[in-house]
Enzyme design. Structure first.
Site, PDB file in Angstrom:
ATOM      1  N   CYS A  40      38.626  37.692  36.284  1.00  0.00           N
ATOM      2  CA  CYS A  40      37.559  36.712  36.423  1.00  0.00           C
ATOM      3  C   CYS A  40      36.381  37.154  35.555  1.00  0.00           C
ATOM      4  O   CYS A  40      35.918  38.287  35.670  1.00  0.00           O
ATOM      5  CB  CYS A  40      37.138  36.620  37.889  1.00  0.00           C
ATOM      6  SG  CYS A  40      35.658  35.616  38.158  1.00  0.00           S
ATOM      7  N   CYS A  44      33.224  38.122  37.986  1.00  0.00           N
ATOM      8  CA  CYS A  44      33.190  39.265  38.912  1.00  0.00           C
ATOM      9  C   CYS A  44      34.224  40.339  38.626  1.00  0.00           C
ATOM     10  O   CYS A  44      34.201  41.384  39.258  1.00  0.00           O
ATOM     11  CB  CYS A  44      33.343  38.783  40.354  1.00  0.00           C
ATOM     12  SG  CYS A  44      35.025  38.363  40.815  1.00  0.00           S
ATOM     13  N   CYS A  50      38.224  31.644  41.767  1.00  0.00           N
ATOM     14  CA  CYS A  50      38.234  33.045  42.176  1.00  0.00           C
ATOM     15  C   CYS A  50      37.755  33.128  43.622  1.00  0.00           C
ATOM     16  O   CYS A  50      36.674  32.649  43.949  1.00  0.00           O
ATOM     17  CB  CYS A  50      37.313  33.854  41.268  1.00  0.00           C
ATOM     18  SG  CYS A  50      37.072  35.557  41.804  1.00  0.00           S
ATOM     19  N   CYS A  71      34.308  35.291  44.070  1.00  0.00           N
ATOM     20  CA  CYS A  71      32.960  34.851  43.662  1.00  0.00           C
ATOM     21  C   CYS A  71      32.855  33.336  43.497  1.00  0.00           C
ATOM     22  O   CYS A  71      31.799  32.856  43.067  1.00  0.00           O
ATOM     23  CB  CYS A  71      32.552  35.546  42.370  1.00  0.00           C
ATOM     24  SG  CYS A  71      33.374  34.891  40.908  1.00  0.00           S
ATOM     25  N   CYS A 111      46.830  26.121  34.961  1.00  0.00           N
ATOM     26  CA  CYS A 111      46.195  25.694  33.714  1.00  0.00           C
ATOM     27  C   CYS A 111      44.745  26.166  33.771  1.00  0.00           C
ATOM     28  O   CYS A 111      43.926  25.583  34.481  1.00  0.00           O
ATOM     29  CB  CYS A 111      46.293  24.176  33.609  1.00  0.00           C
ATOM     30  SG  CYS A 111      45.643  23.505  32.077  1.00  0.00           S
TER      31      CYS A 111
HETATM   32 FE    FE Z   1      35.274  36.051  40.386  1.00  0.00          FE
END
Ligand code: FE
Length: 130
Positions: free
Chosen positions: A45, A48, A94, A97, A117
């Site tokens: 991510c 984060c 995610c 976060c 995707c």
């Molecule tokens: Fe994240």
């Protein structure tokens, strides 16, 4: 981890990274730098650093966005129903976060049959040899 501070993210992220992860934006097809990336490594991510996807499950969907048939760490990913733009889609973000990542569709290759995707702008790639 709670949702990051908005002002900090505006300063740290590029415009497209901010628009995708914080405003559910979508980068234009074939513009993301990781779309064609075939190197071995992890996809984290961008906000984060949570481990979301692996190069082993990345494949060429020809959609113009990085596509994966599986997630790396299931507990780092959360899905939600997205009824915007006149469609019913499954949004992916995610779990650590809340950063928007993309959508998942049931038209991917085996063994899962799923196509995650994902926007290049919401990912940070870390090559295996680093
Ligand atoms: Fe994240």
């Amino acid at each position: 981890m709670s949702k990051p501070d908005d002002q900090e993210l505006r300063e740290r992220l590029t415009d497209i990274q901010y628009q995708v992860t914080q405003r559910h934006g979508t980068e234009r097809a074939f513009t993301g730098e990781l779309n064609d990336n075939k190197a071995p490594g992890k996809y984290l991510c961008v906000v984060c650093g949570a481990h979301l996807f692996d190069s082993e499950s990345k494949y060429d969907s020809r959609s113009g966005w990085p596509s994966f048939y599986d997630v790396a760490v299931l507990e780092n990913i959360e899905e939600a129903t997205d009824e915007t733009h006149g469609m019913v889609r499954t949004e992916v973000h995610c779990k650590k976060c809340d950063a928007h990542q993309g959508h998942v569709f049931p038209d991917g290759p085996q063994p899962t049959g799923m196509r995650y995707c994902i926007n290049s702008a919401s990912l940070k790639f870390v090559p295996t040899d680093e």
